[in-house]
Design a protein around this motif. Structure first.
Motif, PDB file in Angstrom:
ATOM      1  N   VAL A 242      -1.826   2.607   0.155  1.00 39.56           N
ATOM      2  CA  VAL A 242      -1.530   1.717  -0.970  1.00 39.56           C
ATOM      3  C   VAL A 242      -0.249   0.949  -0.629  1.00 39.56           C
ATOM      4  O   VAL A 242       0.853   1.421  -0.900  1.00 39.56           O
ATOM      5  CB  VAL A 242      -1.361   2.500  -2.290  1.00 39.56           C
ATOM      6  CG1 VAL A 242      -1.112   1.541  -3.456  1.00 39.56           C
ATOM      7  CG2 VAL A 242      -2.590   3.360  -2.567  1.00 39.56           C
ATOM      8  N   PRO A 243      -0.362  -0.243  -0.039  1.00 36.07           N
ATOM      9  CA  PRO A 243       0.836  -1.006   0.322  1.00 36.07           C
ATOM     10  C   PRO A 243       1.567  -1.527  -0.909  1.00 36.07           C
ATOM     11  O   PRO A 243       1.023  -1.573  -2.015  1.00 36.07           O
ATOM     12  CB  PRO A 243       0.276  -2.186   1.138  1.00 36.07           C
ATOM     13  CG  PRO A 243      -1.136  -1.825   1.458  1.00 36.07           C
ATOM     14  CD  PRO A 243      -1.589  -0.906   0.382  1.00 36.07           C
ATOM     15  N   ARG A 244       2.793  -1.941  -0.694  1.00 37.52           N
ATOM     16  CA  ARG A 244       3.565  -2.567  -1.762  1.00 37.52           C
ATOM     17  C   ARG A 244       2.932  -3.908  -2.138  1.00 37.52           C
ATOM     18  O   ARG A 244       2.551  -4.701  -1.265  1.00 37.52           O
ATOM     19  CB  ARG A 244       5.007  -2.772  -1.299  1.00 37.52           C
ATOM     20  CG  ARG A 244       5.916  -3.373  -2.350  1.00 37.52           C
ATOM     21  CD  ARG A 244       7.338  -3.502  -1.847  1.00 37.52           C
ATOM     22  NE  ARG A 244       7.972  -2.190  -1.689  1.00 37.52           N
ATOM     23  CZ  ARG A 244       8.441  -1.709  -0.554  1.00 37.52           C
ATOM     24  NH1 ARG A 244       8.335  -2.420   0.547  1.00 37.52           N
ATOM     25  NH2 ARG A 244       8.999  -0.520  -0.491  1.00 37.52           N
ATOM     26  N   THR A 245       2.814  -4.170  -3.425  1.00 39.63           N
ATOM     27  CA  THR A 245       2.214  -5.408  -3.907  1.00 39.63           C
ATOM     28  C   THR A 245       3.126  -6.592  -3.606  1.00 39.63           C
ATOM     29  O   THR A 245       4.329  -6.535  -3.829  1.00 39.63           O
ATOM     30  CB  THR A 245       1.963  -5.327  -5.420  1.00 39.63           C
ATOM     31  OG1 THR A 245       1.132  -4.192  -5.691  1.00 39.63           O
ATOM     32  CG2 THR A 245       1.277  -6.578  -5.936  1.00 39.63           C
ATOM     33  N   THR A 246       2.532  -7.692  -3.114  1.00 36.24           N
ATOM     34  CA  THR A 246       3.288  -8.904  -2.804  1.00 36.24           C
ATOM     35  C   THR A 246       2.937 -10.009  -3.796  1.00 36.24           C
ATOM     36  O   THR A 246       1.960  -9.920  -4.548  1.00 36.24           O
ATOM     37  CB  THR A 246       2.964  -9.391  -1.387  1.00 36.24           C
ATOM     38  OG1 THR A 246       1.596  -9.832  -1.339  1.00 36.24           O
ATOM     39  CG2 THR A 246       3.168  -8.276  -0.365  1.00 36.24           C
ATOM     40  N   ASP A 247       3.717 -11.090  -3.762  1.00 33.17           N
ATOM     41  CA  ASP A 247       3.400 -12.239  -4.606  1.00 33.17           C
ATOM     42  C   ASP A 247       2.046 -12.833  -4.223  1.00 33.17           C
ATOM     43  O   ASP A 247       1.309 -13.330  -5.089  1.00 33.17           O
ATOM     44  CB  ASP A 247       4.495 -13.300  -4.479  1.00 33.17           C
ATOM     45  CG  ASP A 247       5.797 -12.875  -5.161  1.00 33.17           C
ATOM     46  OD1 ASP A 247       5.739 -11.977  -6.031  1.00 33.17           O
ATOM     47  OD2 ASP A 247       6.857 -13.424  -4.815  1.00 33.17           O
ATOM     48  N   GLY A 248       1.713 -12.784  -2.941  1.00 29.46           N
ATOM     49  CA  GLY A 248       0.399 -13.259  -2.520  1.00 29.46           C
ATOM     50  C   GLY A 248      -0.718 -12.426  -3.107  1.00 29.46           C
ATOM     51  O   GLY A 248      -1.776 -12.960  -3.491  1.00 29.46           O
ATOM     52  N   ASP A 261      -1.929 -10.916 -14.209  1.00 27.12           N
ATOM     53  CA  ASP A 261      -1.549  -9.507 -14.117  1.00 27.12           C
ATOM     54  C   ASP A 261      -0.230  -9.462 -13.363  1.00 27.12           C
ATOM     55  O   ASP A 261      -0.157  -9.817 -12.187  1.00 27.12           O
ATOM     56  CB  ASP A 261      -2.636  -8.709 -13.384  1.00 27.12           C
ATOM     57  CG  ASP A 261      -2.337  -7.228 -13.294  1.00 27.12           C
ATOM     58  OD1 ASP A 261      -1.183  -6.831 -13.572  1.00 27.12           O
ATOM     59  OD2 ASP A 261      -3.243  -6.460 -12.939  1.00 27.12           O
ATOM     60  N   ALA A 262       0.839  -9.028 -14.040  1.00 32.16           N
ATOM     61  CA  ALA A 262       2.171  -9.057 -13.429  1.00 32.16           C
ATOM     62  C   ALA A 262       2.330  -8.043 -12.310  1.00 32.16           C
ATOM     63  O   ALA A 262       3.174  -8.223 -11.436  1.00 32.16           O
ATOM     64  CB  ALA A 262       3.239  -8.815 -14.493  1.00 32.16           C
ATOM     65  N   TRP A 263       1.557  -6.953 -12.328  1.00 26.34           N
ATOM     66  CA  TRP A 263       1.738  -5.947 -11.278  1.00 26.34           C
ATOM     67  C   TRP A 263       0.417  -5.235 -10.948  1.00 26.34           C
ATOM     68  O   TRP A 263       0.212  -4.083 -11.291  1.00 26.34           O
ATOM     69  CB  TRP A 263       2.792  -4.916 -11.664  1.00 26.34           C
ATOM     70  CG  TRP A 263       3.517  -4.400 -10.454  1.00 26.34           C
ATOM     71  CD1 TRP A 263       3.016  -4.207  -9.204  1.00 26.34           C
ATOM     72  CD2 TRP A 263       4.896  -4.022 -10.397  1.00 26.34           C
ATOM     73  NE1 TRP A 263       3.983  -3.740  -8.364  1.00 26.34           N
ATOM     74  CE2 TRP A 263       5.139  -3.608  -9.060  1.00 26.34           C
ATOM     75  CE3 TRP A 263       5.928  -3.980 -11.319  1.00 26.34           C
ATOM     76  CZ2 TRP A 263       6.393  -3.173  -8.651  1.00 26.34           C
ATOM     77  CZ3 TRP A 263       7.172  -3.541 -10.900  1.00 26.34           C
ATOM     78  CH2 TRP A 263       7.405  -3.140  -9.583  1.00 26.34           C
ATOM     79  N   PRO A 264      -0.485  -5.955 -10.254  1.00 23.52           N
ATOM     80  CA  PRO A 264      -1.687  -5.281  -9.770  1.00 23.52           C
ATOM     81  C   PRO A 264      -1.348  -4.344  -8.619  1.00 23.52           C
ATOM     82  O   PRO A 264      -0.226  -4.349  -8.099  1.00 23.52           O
ATOM     83  CB  PRO A 264      -2.559  -6.445  -9.289  1.00 23.52           C
ATOM     84  CG  PRO A 264      -1.569  -7.495  -8.888  1.00 23.52           C
ATOM     85  CD  PRO A 264      -0.401  -7.347  -9.830  1.00 23.52           C
ATOM     86  N   VAL A 265      -2.310  -3.537  -8.231  1.00 24.59           N
ATOM     87  CA  VAL A 265      -2.150  -2.588  -7.132  1.00 24.59           C
ATOM     88  C   VAL A 265      -3.230  -2.878  -6.092  1.00 24.59           C
ATOM     89  O   VAL A 265      -4.394  -3.104  -6.442  1.00 24.59           O
ATOM     90  CB  VAL A 265      -2.271  -1.136  -7.624  1.00 24.59           C
ATOM     91  CG1 VAL A 265      -2.212  -0.161  -6.459  1.00 24.59           C
ATOM     92  CG2 VAL A 265      -1.161  -0.823  -8.617  1.00 24.59           C
ATOM     93  N   VAL A 266      -2.835  -2.849  -4.826  1.00 20.56           N
ATOM     94  CA  VAL A 266      -3.748  -3.068  -3.707  1.00 20.56           C
ATOM     95  C   VAL A 266      -3.945  -1.750  -2.976  1.00 20.56           C
ATOM     96  O   VAL A 266      -2.980  -0.997  -2.752  1.00 20.56           O
ATOM     97  CB  VAL A 266      -3.181  -4.124  -2.742  1.00 20.56           C
ATOM     98  CG1 VAL A 266      -4.099  -4.305  -1.532  1.00 20.56           C
ATOM     99  CG2 VAL A 266      -2.974  -5.452  -3.464  1.00 20.56           C
TER     100      VAL A 266
END
Length: 511
Positions: A242-248, A261-266
């Motif tokens: 689970v990497p850190r979420t980026t603006d991209g 969504d202000a803070w999705p998770v990848v």
């Protein structure tokens, strides 16, 4: 992080406006109870535990298992998710057989909210001591346990421990919140709970139990006895990148949602969770989401820590120093790929306990494929953080077993040397990086002392002198490795190669 306008934000009222391809909660969120209190709400918890819990709610219909999140430090997650009613998007990414990126999206509904512990410690303690609470789970990273990574013992001199023993009504550390919350439960005559660590630590449940009981004994021996007799601490092994979420990432998710969504998770599609079936007050149907309940999780923990985490750390330090900023770029380097494969096959695999039904060769190959996933863009610098807390769990236990067996440790030594190389704070392209580590100041002092020792030694012995200084640092290397000449010599040989030849040539020269 700049938050977007509330007009178009993802929230409960906007769920019906989501595109049909976006999965969402089909249960009644208004009926959810917070049966789980989770300390350390971050990307991993939201991409792993919450995702599995979401599947359990759908499969069982048992709505006692909502999650009340607690951030122990920063308000960022709360600030991002509060306007969204706790909702966020989990996007799982990989590539198809042609190498084309693809993603699935799901809005997770089981996180009912996030409290910020420093703002209102009493509210967090009240949530732990709420009658509905049955599980207190943790993803606070290795450094959140206030312990000595080399021995597992409580650091009684840790500032958080000292503060929380003096101020049990307003703790600030993980153990302080857990023990004070349990004390409230005991005083109120409430049922015991399960304490569930999801951090990458060997025998994480046993470690947590020992630390909690040590802390509780300093507060009240009767409380320690109550915890020991009634609460449970199952061990578990968790695995998902689970990497850190980026603006991209945000831009891609928001374009797919048609909402903000202000803070999705990848995360990657792969998920594994092995957990001991030892729960003091029941549990969700997590097996519906892919969890596996077992009598003893320790063999799986060892497999994960040594193969996945050990190889990940080796890759991160070598990759970061070579200027390879993402894991997929690093593992695509043929010499580094070959090194990781041989590290796992020749030096790590022989130390692993038997796991019936496990094809270790297939596991290794699948792991290398996971590292190569270009859709994640997992940064090597993220994995390189907190090395003083990670190396004892991920690499040094394997080193000790190999040394005891009289077996070679050349590739493990290269991984350790790569961390020492990384601690210089500048990569081989001349770019500086910050050493993010709870022992950063002490490590900086060691670096300076190592250079003084190297300058005082004969040129041929300079790197042995450097390594000897570091290997004597007991919080990382214990009291044994610094006095082991095979260890010092092996690491020194690899450090010399890294300093004189660089990462790429050192890897190319590996036998």
């Amino acid at each position: 992080m700049e938050l977007v306008s509330a007009v178009t934000r993802l929230n409960a009222e906007m769920l019906a406006a989501l595109p049909p391809a976006v999965a969402r909660a089909a249960y009644d969120r208004a009926a959810l109870e917070a049966g789980i209190v989770h300390l350390g709400v971050g990307a991993f918890q939201r991409g792993h535990l919450a995702a599995v819990n979401e599947a359990a709610l759908h499969a069982s219909g048992d709505l006692r298992w909502g999650i009340a999140g607690v951030s122990l430090r920063s308000p960022d997650t709360r600030d991002a998710l509060a306007p969204q009613d706790g909702l966020y998007t989990l996007t799982l990414r990989d590539v198809d057989e042609a190498g084309t990126p693809r993603a699935s999206l799901q809005v997770i509904g089981c996180l009912l909210g996030v409290q910020v512990a420093p703002e209102d410690p009493a509210a967090v303690l009240a949530r732990i001591a709420h009658p509905a609470t049955r599980i207190v789970s943790l993803t606070v990273t290795e450094k959140g346990y206030c312990h000595d990574p080399a021995t597992g013992a409580l650091r009684a001199d840790h500032p958080d421990v000292l503060h929380d023993l003096a101020r049990p009504d307003a703790p600030r550390g993980t153990l302080g919140f857990v023990v004070s919350g349990l004390r409230l439960r005991q005083l109120r005559g409430l049922a015991p709970v399960t304490l569930l660590s999801l951090d990458n630590l060997p025998s994480n449940g046993h470690l947590l139990r020992g630390l909690v009981l040590d802390f509780a004994q300093r507060v009240d021996p009767q409380l320690a006895r109550w915890i020991a007799e009634h609460c449970s601490f199952p061990c578990s092994m968790v695995d998902r990148i689970v990497p850190r979420t980026t603006d991209g990432d945000r831009a891609q998710v928001n374009a797919a949602l048609g909402l903000e969504d202000a803070w999705p998770v990848v995360g990657e599609r792969f998920l594994e969770w092995v957990v001991e079936d030892d729960f003091a007050a029941g549990r969700p149907a997590w097996d519906a989401g892919g969890a596996r309940f077992v009598p003893d999780a320790r063999p799986f923990e060892t497999l994960k820590l040594r193969m996945v985490n050990g190889a990940h750390s080796a890759l991160a330090y070598l990759g970061a120093m070579a200027g390879l900023d993402t894991v997929d770029r690093a593992v695509a380097t043929p010499a580094l790929h070959r090194y990781l494969d041989r590290l796992m096959r020749e030096e790590i695999a022989p130390t692993l306990p038997a796991l019936p039904g496990l094809d270790l060769d297939a596991y290794r190959q699948r792991l290398l494929e996971r590292f190569a996933n270009p859709a994640l863009a997992h940064r090597t610098a993220q994995i390189a953080m907190d090395g003083s807390q990670k190396l004892p769990q991920r690499l040094l236990g394997t080193v000790r077993e190999r040394l005891a067996a009289g077996a070679p440790i050349d590739r493990l030594a290269l991984a350790v040397a790569a961390w020492l190389h990384y601690l210089r704070g500048i990569d081989e392209l001349g770019r500086r990086h910050e050493i993010q580590d709870p022992l950063a100041d002490a490590l900086a002092e060691r670096c300076a002392a190592a250079e003084r020792a190297a300058a005082a030694a004969a040129p041929a012995q300079a790197n042995e002198a450097r390594v000897a200084v570091f290997a004597a640092f007991a919080p990382v290397f214990g009291n044994d490795l610094g006095s082991n000449p095979r260890f010092v010599s092996a690491v020194a040989a690899q450090l010399r190669a890294l300093r004189e030849l660089g990462v790429h040539k050192t890897l190319a020269d590996q036998p």
